[in-house]
Scaffold this motif. Structure first.
Motif, mmCIF file in Angstrom:
data_model
loop_
_atom_site.group_PDB
_atom_site.id
_atom_site.type_symbol
_atom_site.label_atom_id
_atom_site.label_comp_id
_atom_site.label_asym_id
_atom_site.label_seq_id
_atom_site.Cartn_x
_atom_site.Cartn_y
_atom_site.Cartn_z
ATOM 1 N N VAL A 66 0.837 -1.200 0.000
ATOM 2 C CA VAL A 66 0.000 0.000 0.000
ATOM 3 C C VAL A 66 0.875 1.254 0.000
ATOM 4 N N ILE A 67 1.873 1.294 0.854
ATOM 5 C CA ILE A 67 2.711 2.488 0.975
ATOM 6 C C ILE A 67 3.488 2.744 -0.313
ATOM 7 N N PHE A 68 4.192 1.719 -0.801
ATOM 8 C CA PHE A 68 5.040 1.924 -1.972
ATOM 9 C C PHE A 68 4.235 2.136 -3.254
ATOM 10 N N SER A 69 3.124 1.433 -3.400
ATOM 11 C CA SER A 69 2.330 1.640 -4.608
ATOM 12 C C SER A 69 1.655 3.005 -4.600
ATOM 13 N N THR A 70 1.240 3.490 -3.436
ATOM 14 C CA THR A 70 0.657 4.828 -3.357
ATOM 15 C C THR A 70 1.699 5.876 -3.741
ATOM 16 N N LEU A 83 3.664 9.789 -7.570
ATOM 17 C CA LEU A 83 4.802 10.416 -8.242
ATOM 18 C C LEU A 83 4.710 10.293 -9.762
ATOM 19 N N LEU A 84 4.245 9.158 -10.239
ATOM 20 C CA LEU A 84 4.158 8.964 -11.692
ATOM 21 C C LEU A 84 3.012 9.750 -12.321
ATOM 22 N N VAL A 139 -8.671 8.153 -5.903
ATOM 23 C CA VAL A 139 -8.646 6.967 -6.780
ATOM 24 C C VAL A 139 -7.342 6.203 -6.593
ATOM 25 N N ILE A 140 -6.233 6.905 -6.499
ATOM 26 C CA ILE A 140 -4.936 6.254 -6.310
ATOM 27 C C ILE A 140 -4.884 5.548 -4.960
ATOM 28 N N ALA A 159 -4.433 1.554 -4.393
ATOM 29 C CA ALA A 159 -3.336 1.024 -3.584
ATOM 30 C C ALA A 159 -3.859 0.123 -2.479
ATOM 31 N N LEU A 160 -4.971 0.508 -1.858
ATOM 32 C CA LEU A 160 -5.558 -0.351 -0.824
ATOM 33 C C LEU A 160 -6.018 -1.687 -1.396
ATOM 34 N N ALA A 161 -6.637 -1.641 -2.573
ATOM 35 C CA ALA A 161 -7.077 -2.886 -3.213
ATOM 36 C C ALA A 161 -5.882 -3.767 -3.560
#
Length: 78
Positions: free
Chosen positions: A16-20, A25-26, A37-38, A42-44
């Motif tokens: 969750v942390i790294f994908s968020t 950033l991207l 939405v992001i 990330a939670l999903a």
């Protein structure tokens, strides 16, 4: 439903942390809707990762073999 293991919690939280961070950033979004939405994505993703981590001791049970007749058994000698 069994409680999640420490490994499941760790993998899910890191995901969750790294994908968020990566998606924020991207995408370089600054709108509230984009951030929401992001965060939901990330939670999903974190939930998916946490649920797919193999749980130790959760082996599938094999079907018992057919019973062996007394004539087919091999006698053991000591």
């Amino acid at each position: 439903m069994p409680r999640p293991t420490a490994a499941q919690l760790a993998y899910g939280s890191c995901t969750v942390i790294f994908s968020t961070l990566a998606m924020l950033l991207l995408s370089q979004t600054s709108s509230g809707l984009g951030i929401t939405v992001i965060a939901l994505a990330a939670l999903a993703l974190g939930l998916l990762v946490a649920m797919t981590v193999p749980v130790p001791g959760a082996r599938t049970e094999q079907a018992p073999a057919e019973p062996v007749a007394d004539e087919e058994r091999v006698p053991t000698t000591l």
